[in-house]
Design a protein around this motif. Structure first.
Motif, mmCIF file in Angstrom:
data_model
loop_
_atom_site.group_PDB
_atom_site.id
_atom_site.type_symbol
_atom_site.label_atom_id
_atom_site.label_comp_id
_atom_site.label_asym_id
_atom_site.label_seq_id
_atom_site.Cartn_x
_atom_site.Cartn_y
_atom_site.Cartn_z
ATOM 1 N N ALA A 1 41.476 44.644 30.162
ATOM 2 C CA ALA A 1 41.167 45.564 29.065
ATOM 3 C C ALA A 1 40.774 44.837 27.785
ATOM 4 N N VAL A 2 41.167 43.563 27.644
ATOM 5 C CA VAL A 2 40.816 42.797 26.437
ATOM 6 C C VAL A 2 39.756 41.744 26.747
ATOM 7 N N GLY A 3 39.106 41.869 27.907
ATOM 8 C CA GLY A 3 37.994 40.987 28.220
ATOM 9 C C GLY A 3 38.361 39.622 28.738
ATOM 10 N N ALA A 4 39.586 39.444 29.247
ATOM 11 C CA ALA A 4 39.970 38.142 29.796
ATOM 12 C C ALA A 4 39.029 37.749 30.920
ATOM 13 N N SER A 5 38.611 36.510 30.940
ATOM 14 C CA SER A 5 37.623 36.069 31.918
ATOM 15 C C SER A 5 38.257 35.610 33.229
ATOM 16 N N LYS A 6 39.581 35.370 33.245
ATOM 17 C CA LYS A 6 40.237 34.917 34.475
ATOM 18 C C LYS A 6 41.690 35.333 34.458
ATOM 19 N N PHE A 7 42.182 35.763 35.632
ATOM 20 C CA PHE A 7 43.608 36.019 35.812
ATOM 21 C C PHE A 7 44.021 35.541 37.204
ATOM 22 N N LEU A 8 44.427 34.314 37.285
ATOM 23 C CA LEU A 8 45.024 33.680 38.451
ATOM 24 C C LEU A 8 44.087 33.565 39.654
ATOM 25 N N PHE A 9 43.527 34.689 40.126
ATOM 26 C CA PHE A 9 42.758 34.683 41.360
ATOM 27 C C PHE A 9 41.379 35.299 41.136
ATOM 28 N N ALA A 10 40.544 35.220 42.158
ATOM 29 C CA ALA A 10 39.225 35.849 42.072
ATOM 30 C C ALA A 10 39.382 37.345 41.831
ATOM 31 N N PRO A 11 38.584 37.941 40.954
ATOM 32 C CA PRO A 11 38.775 39.343 40.561
ATOM 33 C C PRO A 11 38.626 40.342 41.700
ATOM 34 N N LYS A 12 37.926 39.972 42.765
ATOM 35 C CA LYS A 12 37.710 40.898 43.874
ATOM 36 C C LYS A 12 39.021 41.325 44.521
ATOM 37 N N ILE A 13 40.059 40.492 44.421
ATOM 38 C CA ILE A 13 41.337 40.817 45.050
ATOM 39 C C ILE A 13 42.008 42.000 44.357
ATOM 40 N N PHE A 14 41.541 42.342 43.148
ATOM 41 C CA PHE A 14 42.073 43.492 42.410
ATOM 42 C C PHE A 14 41.128 44.696 42.504
ATOM 43 N N GLU A 15 40.406 44.777 43.591
ATOM 44 C CA GLU A 15 39.468 45.877 43.833
ATOM 45 C C GLU A 15 40.179 47.234 43.720
ATOM 46 N N GLU A 16 39.490 48.203 43.087
ATOM 47 C CA GLU A 16 40.070 49.536 42.947
ATOM 48 C C GLU A 16 39.275 50.616 43.675
ATOM 49 N N ASN A 17 38.108 50.286 44.199
ATOM 50 C CA ASN A 17 37.328 51.252 44.944
ATOM 51 C C ASN A 17 37.924 51.420 46.342
ATOM 52 N N ILE A 18 38.266 52.653 46.688
ATOM 53 C CA ILE A 18 38.956 52.916 47.944
ATOM 54 C C ILE A 18 38.131 52.473 49.150
ATOM 55 N N ASN A 19 36.853 52.772 49.147
ATOM 56 C CA ASN A 19 35.998 52.405 50.275
ATOM 57 C C ASN A 19 35.875 50.897 50.415
ATOM 58 N N ALA A 20 35.772 50.201 49.264
ATOM 59 C CA ALA A 20 35.675 48.741 49.301
ATOM 60 C C ALA A 20 36.975 48.119 49.799
ATOM 61 N N LEU A 21 38.107 48.704 49.418
ATOM 62 C CA LEU A 21 39.400 48.187 49.865
ATOM 63 C C LEU A 21 39.528 48.257 51.382
ATOM 64 N N ALA A 22 39.018 49.329 51.962
ATOM 65 C CA ALA A 22 39.154 49.536 53.406
ATOM 66 C C ALA A 22 38.443 48.463 54.223
ATOM 67 N N THR A 23 37.448 47.825 53.641
ATOM 68 C CA THR A 23 36.670 46.813 54.369
ATOM 69 C C THR A 23 36.871 45.395 53.816
ATOM 70 N N MET A 24 37.763 45.232 52.862
ATOM 71 C CA MET A 24 37.949 43.941 52.202
ATOM 72 C C MET A 24 38.725 42.965 53.082
ATOM 73 N N ASP A 25 38.344 41.702 53.049
ATOM 74 C CA ASP A 25 39.088 40.627 53.702
ATOM 75 C C ASP A 25 39.918 39.939 52.611
ATOM 76 N N PRO A 26 41.207 40.240 52.491
ATOM 77 C CA PRO A 26 41.993 39.697 51.376
ATOM 78 C C PRO A 26 42.162 38.189 51.436
ATOM 79 N N CYS A 27 42.202 37.628 52.634
ATOM 80 C CA CYS A 27 42.347 36.174 52.746
ATOM 81 C C CYS A 27 41.166 35.454 52.109
ATOM 82 N N LYS A 28 39.984 36.041 52.229
ATOM 83 C CA LYS A 28 38.777 35.444 51.652
ATOM 84 C C LYS A 28 38.639 35.791 50.170
ATOM 85 N N GLU A 29 38.850 37.062 49.829
ATOM 86 C CA GLU A 29 38.523 37.527 48.479
ATOM 87 C C GLU A 29 39.492 37.046 47.416
#
Length: 557
Positions: free
Chosen positions: A466-494
């Motif tokens: 919310a404050v524009g931080a450019s990094k938080f620990l891991f790749a941002p894809k792991i915090f995906e919020e789209n339901i359809n994208a979550l269903a097909t996500m490979d968490p080990c990779k993302e």
């Protein structure tokens, strides 16, 4: 580490810091430890208090296999490795005779002249129409001069009531006495970490007086059989990081006194000056961790019709500074005893780097020392991957049309393991696997009516996004919020930053879920090394080893 560990969470902000601390225990940051936790508040119905207490109860359900040993036992190199013992205490202001300072301090049977003198003295320090008259049931409302006195005497009063008549003592008094008894039995081998803010009411009121109040209360319980001067205290000095809408004039008139976030910065400044100078604070605490938030404050009352002063409705979203505070406790508990021999308090703070665009960045070394950063990333990351395996890949939180419950979540994952001839956990009971599902939903996310509901780590991530931080620990894809994208996500990779290798044709070299599956057969738990014995413990230990054998978590990546 030989000292026994104790945590005290005070007020709404302290409860959210405790929430982050419990999740650190869940990811496995406190191997082989048994930790006694006291929730301390004036507001028995506080939503943040209830939320973290339910979380600890759920944590213990995950740990428990035999009802005769609730909470299980400590483990190592696995998830949920610490044993947590929860004690609840609140100062009871629910009765009409105790609902305000004016009523608590009312004297009877004295000469009128003495009663007048008492009232004049109170009026000299406490405004009669506001500070003495507001309802205490929702906390001290930033009136720390009143709160410190009431919290100190509330703890002492509870200990006295328990000693005078144990049979008639209230449940909160019994819980406090049990916590004090554990502290007394630990003697000089005790470390106590206190979570609370310095800008509000209950936490700011209590941090200065809690060591002295506990000392006095323990002496009542144990008849002065402990040298409390050797107990090591640490605490967070958490300054303002959220705001809320100002109360309306009508709400002010109705409630006499309502805290306003407009004064949080001033409150923080005054409190820090006090803690820097007060002799009791400096003598009692070994470490004081100053945590602040340099960016825009989170407005926690968006959409609310009025200012929430406490009660069940006070359920603020979680924030990264609360994780910082939990990591401060981790630092304090991990210090060598020789590092805690200082005669007066040491004040510590940690800075966070800005990128080239002046945006905040959060790496493992921003939360823990460089020595422990790889372990922190490994354990946080692997638990987040486990959550996605259960919730996303195996439908524990995502709607799957036509699929029965035994094919979803942890239960579905265990059934799926049978395809690879791993049948070790088929006898786990449905309620046992459901407890794991419920916990990872609290940690990561859930869904409601097709929409994602952020859990703890998603809320923490959102506070920095919310404050524009450019990094938080891991790749941002792991915090995906789209339901359809979550269903097909490979968490080990993302969870890994993208890595392209090859001289001519660049290919993605990140490890994937298929690699995790291949590692399962050779990653069975080591019962002796991991101190696991029950089927549920072995399942969690197995997942821990397999995920960490698959993904190269490191601060160097």
């Amino acid at each position: 580490m030989n000292d026994r560990l104790f945590v005290i969470a005070i007020g709404g902000t302290g409860m959210r810091c405790l929430e982050a601390f419990v999740h650190l225990c869940a990811i496995g940051m406190f191997d082989n430890e048994e930790i006694n936790i006291l929730t301390l508040d004036t507001d028995q119905s506080n939503g943040n208090k209830g939320r973290v207490e339910r979380l600890i109860e759920l944590y213990n359900k995950v740990k428990t296999d035999n009802p005769a040993t609730p909470g299980g036992s400590p483990n190592a190199n696995t998830y949920f490795s610490a044993k947590l013992n929860l004690y609840r205490f609140y100062t009871d202001y629910s009765k009409a005779s105790r609902s305000s300072y004016a009523k608590i301090s009312a004297t009877q049977g004295l000469q009128r002249e003495v009663e007048n003198d008492d009232r004049d003295l109170a009026d000299l320090f406490l405004d009669h129409d506001t500070v003495q008259s507001f309802n205490l049931d929702h906390g001290y409302r930033a009136q720390t001069h009143l709160g410190s006195m009431l919290m100190y005497h509330g703890i002492i009063e509870a200990a006295r009531h328990y000693i005078e008549d144990k049979e008639r003592a209230t449940e909160p008094e019994k819980q406090l006495a049990a916590f004090l008894t554990e502290l007394q039995q630990s003697g000089a081998g005790a470390r106590v970490f206190v979570f609370g803010s310095v800008f509000g009411g209950t936490g700011a009121s209590s941090i200065p007086v809690v060591p002295e109040a506990l000392k006095e209360a323990v002496s009542l319980i144990s008849q002065n059989t402990i040298d409390f001067n050797n107990v090591k205290f640490g605490a967070t000095l958490l300054t303002e990081y959220f705001s809320f809408n100002s109360p309306s004039d009508a709400q002010r008139r109705q409630e006499k006194l309502v805290a306003t976030s407009d004064y949080f910065a001033i409150n923080s400044q005054a409190a820090l000056q006090f803690y820097q100078q007060d002799r009791t604070v400096k003598d009692r605490y070994k470490r004081l961790y100053h945590v602040g938030w340099p960016a825009q404050e989170l407005n926690v009352s968006e959409g609310a019709s009025q200012t929430i002063t406490g009660g069940a409705e006070q359920k603020n979203a979680c924030h990264v500074v609360e994780l910082m505070c939990a990591c401060a406790a981790y630092d304090f508990f991990g210090l060598d005893d020789a590092a805690l021999q200082n005669a007066t308090a040491q004040y510590l703070y940690r800075s966070v780097e800005l990128d080239d665009n002046k945006n905040l960045t959060f790496k493992g070394t921003d939360f823990v020392s460089a020595r422990n950063a790889d372990e922190f990333l490994q354990k946080m990351g692997s638990f987040l991957v486990l959550a996605h395996i259960i919730l996303s890949m195996h439908g524990g939180a995502l709607p799957r049309v036509g699929m029965s419950k035994d094919k979803l979540g942890t239960r579905g994952f265990i059934s799926w393991l049978s395809e690879f001839k791993i049948t070790d956990y088929n006898e786990l009971k449905p309620e046992q696997t459901e407890d794991i599902d419920k916990y990872v939903k609290e940690f990561a996310y859930n869904t409601n009516a097709g929409a994602l509901v952020r859990g703890w780590i998603y809320q923490v991530y959102n506070s920095v996004r919310a404050v524009g931080a450019s990094k938080f620990l891991f790749a941002p894809k792991i915090f995906e919020e789209n339901i359809n994208a979550l269903a097909t996500m490979d968490p080990c990779k993302e969870i890994q930053e993208e890595k392209k290798t090859g001289l001519i044709i660049k290919t993605d070299s990140r490890t994937k879920y298929d690699d995790f599956v291949k590692n399962l057969a050779n990653s069975r738990p080591n019962n002796e090394e991991q101190s696991v014995s029950t089927m549920k413990e072995r399942f969690l230990a197995h997942m821990y080893r397999a995920i960490n054998a698959t993904i190269p978590f490191s601060t160097k990546l």
